[in-house]
Design an enzyme around this catalytic site. Structure first.
Site, PDB file in Angstrom:
ATOM      1  N   SER A  46       0.841  -1.201   0.000  1.00 28.30           N
ATOM      2  CA  SER A  46       0.000   0.000   0.000  1.00 28.30           C
ATOM      3  C   SER A  46       0.876   1.251   0.000  1.00 28.30           C
ATOM      4  CB  SER A  46      -0.925   0.003   1.225  1.00 28.30           C
ATOM      5  OG  SER A  46      -0.191  -0.231   2.419  1.00 28.30           O
ATOM      6  N   GLU A 182      -9.385  -9.546   3.907  1.00 27.96           N
ATOM      7  CA  GLU A 182      -9.722  -8.154   3.569  1.00 27.96           C
ATOM      8  C   GLU A 182     -11.053  -8.072   2.826  1.00 27.96           C
ATOM      9  OE1 GLU A 182      -6.570  -5.884   1.738  1.00 27.96           O
ATOM     10  OE2 GLU A 182      -7.921  -4.199   1.290  1.00 27.96           O
TER      11      GLU A 182
HETATM   12  O1  KIV Z   1      -0.523  -3.386   1.613  1.00 27.59           O
HETATM   13  C1  KIV Z   1      -1.118  -3.326   2.692  1.00 27.59           C
HETATM   14  O2  KIV Z   1      -1.012  -2.353   3.442  1.00 27.59           O
HETATM   15  C2  KIV Z   1      -1.947  -4.466   3.063  1.00 27.59           C
HETATM   16  C3  KIV Z   1      -2.837  -4.307   4.249  1.00 27.59           C
HETATM   17  C4  KIV Z   1      -3.852  -3.271   4.046  1.00 27.59           C
HETATM   18  C5  KIV Z   1      -3.414  -5.597   4.690  1.00 27.59           C
HETATM   19  O3  KIV Z   1      -1.903  -5.467   2.428  1.00 27.59           O
END
Ligand code: KIV
Length: 272
Positions: A46, A182
């Site tokens: 992310s 998720e």
């Molecule tokens: O990339 C990320 O931050 C994630 C989480 C939101 C689980 O995969």
């Protein structure tokens, strides 16, 4: 300093202790969160959306993940650092997946996370066979954004519920030590959690999971967009705080109120 270990995370589920997880992408945030006592820091891909402004996580590279993992590891203290395997780093070949997982551990991670259920089980098995702990990730898997047709809640139909339960069981059987669930309805997350001996870590999956994870920037309201998903609880409004601070700084520069005496070095005077 004693690091939090994978067996300790597993014991939390057995002991009914909920597991809080937050993402971190840099040294300073990792230091703050670890001092606050957060037991698991996830270097999520992310980071590509939060820090680099990409629309998806797909452009994130191993180079990006290694840089952010090293930065977080330096500040993580006792927290277990879990590094995301980015898109393309584990799907192309098993040796490639193992090699990239090794690189993330050498960068300071204590475990890696990768997306996928039944279809990723052989990869989880290959990586865990190298004694590299793996956190699975099923449901709304952001790296599958194009297949899903957007970031959409999964597991709404009977067939997709069944498939997600099979995914979860395949991830556990393959040797993962925890599973991120998720974007699924809460009853399905509860059913999956009850079926597993490894802890489930929910995000947009309701309260029945063994732990919860949030993207740190969403949680503290430090985001470029005003829109946050409805499953996020904003514990702070950093956007407003930073905006106010920046405005005060500009006002004080323009009025010459900053820098004041105490922010100013003085020329040393030679006596005599
Ligand atoms: O990339 C990320 O931050 C994630 C989480 C939101 C689980 O995969």
């Amino acid at each position: 300093m004693k690091k939090i270990t994978v067996p300790e995370i597993l014991a939390m589920k057995a002991g009914g202790i909920k597991i809080p997880v937050l993402t971190a992408y840099d040294y300073t945030m990792a230091t703050i969160l670890s001092r606050a006592g957060v037991p698991v820091l996830l270097v999520g891909d992310s980071v590509g959306m939060v820090s680099a402004g990409y629309e998806t996580t797909l452009p994130v590279s191993m180079r990006d993940m290694l840089y952010h993992t090293r930065s977080v590891a330096r500040g993580a203290g006792p927290a277990l650092v879990v590094a995301d395997m980015c898109f393309g780093s584990y799907q192309c070949s098993l040796p490639g997946a193992v090699k990239n997982a090794v690189r993330l551990l050498k960068a300071g991670a204590g475990a890696v996370k990768l997306e996928g259920g039944v279809s990723a089980a052989h990869i989880i098995k290959a990586v865990t066979n190298m004694d590299i702990p793996v956190m699975g990730h099923i449901g709304l898997t952001p790296q599958s954004v194009h297949r899903m047709g957007g970031f959409k809640v999964q597991g709404k139909s009977e067939s997709s519920r069944k498939a997600l339960l099979e995914d979860a069981e395949a991830v556990e059987r393959a040797g993962a030590f925890a599973l991120v669930i998720e974007g699924v309805p809460e009853d399905l997350a509860g059913e999956i959690t009850a079926a597993l001996t490894i802890p489930s870590i929910g995000i947009g999956a309701g309260p029945l999971c063994d732990g919860q994870v949030l993207v740190i920037n969403d949680m503290i309201g430090l985001t470029a967009s005003d829109k946050t998903p409805s499953f996020v609880k904003k514990y702070l409004d950093m956007n407003s705080l930073v905006t106010e601070a920046a405005r005060s700084f500009m006002d004080e520069v323009r009025s010459s109120a900053f820098p004041a005496e105490e922010h100013t070095y003085k020329q040393g005077r030679r006596e005599g």
